[in-house]
Design a protein around this motif. Structure first.
Motif, mmCIF file in Angstrom:
data_model
loop_
_atom_site.group_PDB
_atom_site.id
_atom_site.type_symbol
_atom_site.label_atom_id
_atom_site.label_comp_id
_atom_site.label_asym_id
_atom_site.label_seq_id
_atom_site.Cartn_x
_atom_site.Cartn_y
_atom_site.Cartn_z
ATOM 1 N N TYR A 198 -30.978 24.972 28.270
ATOM 2 C CA TYR A 198 -31.322 26.290 27.728
ATOM 3 C C TYR A 198 -32.210 26.191 26.498
ATOM 4 O O TYR A 198 -32.039 26.902 25.530
ATOM 5 C CB TYR A 198 -30.067 27.088 27.402
ATOM 6 C CG TYR A 198 -29.112 26.410 26.444
ATOM 7 C CD1 TYR A 198 -29.274 26.536 25.061
ATOM 8 C CD2 TYR A 198 -28.064 25.636 26.934
ATOM 9 C CE1 TYR A 198 -28.401 25.918 24.199
ATOM 10 C CE2 TYR A 198 -27.191 25.021 26.061
ATOM 11 C CZ TYR A 198 -27.360 25.160 24.694
ATOM 12 O OH TYR A 198 -26.499 24.539 23.852
ATOM 13 N N GLY A 199 -33.197 25.317 26.484
ATOM 14 C CA GLY A 199 -34.178 25.320 25.413
ATOM 15 C C GLY A 199 -34.015 24.213 24.392
ATOM 16 O O GLY A 199 -33.966 23.043 24.745
ATOM 17 N N VAL A 200 -33.859 24.593 23.104
ATOM 18 C CA VAL A 200 -33.842 23.628 22.016
ATOM 19 C C VAL A 200 -32.420 23.452 21.494
ATOM 20 O O VAL A 200 -31.602 24.375 21.535
ATOM 21 C CB VAL A 200 -34.767 24.080 20.862
ATOM 22 C CG1 VAL A 200 -34.261 25.355 20.216
ATOM 23 C CG2 VAL A 200 -34.935 22.965 19.827
ATOM 24 N N LEU A 201 -32.119 22.237 21.014
ATOM 25 C CA LEU A 201 -30.796 21.917 20.514
ATOM 26 C C LEU A 201 -30.910 21.497 19.036
ATOM 27 O O LEU A 201 -31.779 20.695 18.674
ATOM 28 C CB LEU A 201 -30.185 20.772 21.331
ATOM 29 C CG LEU A 201 -28.786 20.299 20.918
ATOM 30 C CD1 LEU A 201 -27.767 21.404 21.186
ATOM 31 C CD2 LEU A 201 -28.403 19.027 21.683
ATOM 32 N N VAL A 202 -30.064 22.073 18.192
ATOM 33 C CA VAL A 202 -30.012 21.669 16.774
ATOM 34 C C VAL A 202 -29.051 20.493 16.662
ATOM 35 O O VAL A 202 -27.837 20.651 16.809
ATOM 36 C CB VAL A 202 -29.550 22.837 15.877
ATOM 37 C CG1 VAL A 202 -29.457 22.372 14.429
ATOM 38 C CG2 VAL A 202 -30.504 24.009 16.003
ATOM 39 N N ASN A 203 -29.583 19.292 16.443
ATOM 40 C CA ASN A 203 -28.757 18.086 16.340
ATOM 41 C C ASN A 203 -28.050 17.965 14.988
ATOM 42 O O ASN A 203 -27.116 17.179 14.841
ATOM 43 C CB ASN A 203 -29.608 16.840 16.560
ATOM 44 C CG ASN A 203 -30.091 16.745 17.991
ATOM 45 O OD1 ASN A 203 -29.357 17.109 18.922
ATOM 46 N ND2 ASN A 203 -31.314 16.273 18.187
ATOM 47 N N GLY A 204 -28.517 18.708 14.018
ATOM 48 C CA GLY A 204 -27.885 18.661 12.701
ATOM 49 C C GLY A 204 -28.908 18.850 11.598
ATOM 50 O O GLY A 204 -30.119 18.927 11.840
ATOM 51 N N VAL A 205 -28.379 18.944 10.395
ATOM 52 C CA VAL A 205 -29.227 19.033 9.203
ATOM 53 C C VAL A 205 -29.028 17.737 8.420
ATOM 54 O O VAL A 205 -27.930 17.476 7.911
ATOM 55 C CB VAL A 205 -28.864 20.257 8.329
ATOM 56 C CG1 VAL A 205 -29.764 20.306 7.100
ATOM 57 C CG2 VAL A 205 -28.984 21.534 9.134
ATOM 58 N N GLU A 206 -30.063 16.951 8.354
ATOM 59 C CA GLU A 206 -29.958 15.615 7.762
ATOM 60 C C GLU A 206 -30.545 15.591 6.357
ATOM 61 O O GLU A 206 -31.632 16.103 6.123
ATOM 62 C CB GLU A 206 -30.701 14.610 8.651
ATOM 63 C CG GLU A 206 -30.582 13.174 8.205
ATOM 64 C CD GLU A 206 -31.315 12.238 9.155
ATOM 65 O OE1 GLU A 206 -32.491 11.941 8.886
ATOM 66 O OE2 GLU A 206 -30.718 11.846 10.185
#
Length: 534
Positions: free
Chosen positions: A46-54
């Protein structure tokens, strides 16, 4: 997969980017803050995935910066302390050379008219001023030493507070990771800031465990922080000398172990200890050495003469007594009694005496070198460098003693004569005899201090020794400031917030958000159109 889910994933990614960017902008002046970047990944469903804020944190650079900052703090502390003594030496009103010269000038005037009461009063007046100036100088040095001891206790309290906070953050970070699984950037920033502050006070080694917890230890391997446990330091009386403050480590068994000064190579605590051992102790011992040589030389010569009352000359000056301390952990009952036997052979240092399996070992405190000492088994007496130490009681193998021949000499420096008529300027009862006065005047030209220096030369050695120390620390300070500034710039280039870059990111994520909203709007329009076809 639908166009709506794709658009929503883009909206969430854009929103996360806006949050991270706004957080960076708002924390641009926050100490210890590390810039955050959103890590995006493709999600085929379903599109883009936020892997985290590094957070942009480089452990290698941080470690180098912490070490450099610790060295800089040590040099800054040393420099600020040593400047206090330099200011005193450079003050013409408190300098010792002028008062010594005035005393010898008064002696010269008395020798021109040995029976003149005014000339004799002038000698006593300048002698009294000389004694007061020496004592005032020593009192100032003693005040500095008390201040250093107090600052050491303050630094230890600060270190204990920091290690306690770091251990608590270790616990909170582990809990945060075990719950959400995401890196708690705010907690990590706080912990790294505390580690940086700790490094400016004491030399530490930092190791990150697989769990993300920090283990922090001294350079001798003793842990200060291990997981959620912190180990305390304590500033209290030195085992060797109860008048000094030393640092003790509380180990896992609850035992207090005195740490060697070599354990502290960086940080403000190291700067205080290095100043005390290399500058303050040296200055006080050099001052005590000069006073004792001066007093003994004048007493010996004065007692060889005759005063105006036709009486033999008496001792002209009084000084303090040498001291010795038994180590607090000695197992025997031995006591060291110290006396000075030859002032001209005295060296400006303290000594440590220890009974080993081969006999007594005498070592200088200032440089750690062994001293040739003669032991008389019949009297239990050690003799070395103009000092005699009588050992009484039972001394067990391993027992040690700190001997300080000079530290108290100036504190009790006093003029013993009260009347000008007591000055023994003559060697006979003959009128106008000034031979003993001339001999006393000539003491200023004799190599009496360690057998190789006059009083003026000894004072010049004090000044030049301190001057050399200041020159070295200033050169090292300038170099360390340059290195620390370079590492700070490198750290900021990776972890610092650039407002221009963040402003561009703000526009980029705003457009990204608007574009994904347009995707959802387009999907809704298409869906309405399809429904109308029915």
């Amino acid at each position: 997969m639908s166009i709506f889910s794709i658009g929503l994933s883009g909206l969430r990614a854009a929103q996360t980017g806006l949050y991270a960017t706004s957080g960076n902008i708002s924390n641009v002046n926050t100490p210890g803050y590390n810039r955050e970047l959103v890590q995006l990944g493709e999600n085929r469903s379903y599109g883009v995935l936020v892997n985290g804020v590094e957070r942009q944190f480089n452990q290698f650079v941080a470690t180098r910066l912490n070490a450099a900052s610790g060295s800089l703090a040590s040099l800054e502390t040393y420099h600020s302390q040593v400047r206090q003594i330099d200011n005193l030496l450079s003050d013409e009103r408190s300098g010792l050379a002028p008062v010594m010269q005035e005393f010898f000038n008064a002696l010269g005037q008395m020798n021109s008219s040995p029976a003149d009461p005014a000339a004799r009063a002038g000698v006593l007046g300048t002698a009294s001023t000389l004694v007061s100036q020496f004592k005032s100088f020593d009192n100032y040095l003693e005040d500095i030493e008390r201040s250093v001891n107090a600052e050491m206790k303050f630094e230890v309290d600060s270190i204990n507070s920091l290690t306690g906070q770091i251990s608590q953050l270790n616990k909170e970070i582990l809990l945060a990771r075990s719950g959400a699984g995401d890196a708690p950037n705010s907690l990590l920033n706080q912990r790294d800031k505390l580690v940086h502050d700790l490094s400016q006070r004491i030399d530490v080694r930092v190791h990150e465990q697989k769990s993300g917890s920090y283990t922090i230890s001294l350079n001798n391997g003793s842990p200060l922080v291990s997981g959620d446990t912190s180990y305390q330091l304590d500033a209290r009386a030195d085992n060797n000398d109860p008048t000094r403050t030393a640092i003790f480590y509380n180990d896992v068994s609850g035992n207090q172990v005195q740490l060697k000064e070599s354990t502290f190579n960086r940080g403000s605590l190291s700067g205080l200890m290095e100043f005390r051992s290399k500058s303050l102790d040296t200055m006080r011992n050099q001052l005590g050495q000069m006073v004792r040589v001066f007093a003994d030389s004048f007493n010996q010569q004065h007692q060889a003469g005759v005063d105006l009352n036709q009486d033999p000359g008496q001792a002209m000056f009084g000084t303090g007594e040498p001291v010795a301390y038994s180590h607090s952990r000695n197992t025997g009952t031995g006591v060291a009694g110290v006396q000075i036997t030859d002032a001209n052979a005295l060296l400006a240092t303290d000594y440590d005496i220890k009974l080993t399996d081969t006999g007594y070992e005498v070592r200088r405190v200032d440089n750690g070198k062994l001293v040739d000492a003669t032991f008389d088994g019949a009297t239990g007496t050690l003799a070395f460098n103009g000092v005699e130490v009588a050992m009484t009681g039972t001394v067990d193998q391993g027992d040690s003693f700190r001997v300080r021949p000079l530290v108290n000499q100036t504190q009790s420096f006093e003029l013993l004569l009260t009347e000008g008529a007591q000055l023994a300027a003559a060697q006979s009862n003959a009128s106008g005899d000034n031979r003993n006065g001339l001999a006393m005047l000539d003491l200023q030209n004799q190599l009496l201090v360690e057998g190789k220096g006059t009083f003026n030369q000894a004072y010049g050695t004090m000044v030049s020794t301190l001057g050399n120390q200041i020159n070295v620390v200033q050169a090292n300070l300038a170099a360390q400031q340059g290195l620390t500034e370079q590492l700070t710039a490198l750290q900021q280039s990776e972890s610092g917030v650039n407002l221009d870059e963040e402003a561009a990111n703000l526009i980029r994520y705003q457009q990204y958000y608007q574009a994904n909203a347009k995707v959802i709007e387009t999907g809704s329009t298409i869906l309405d159109t399809i429904l109308q076809l029915r």
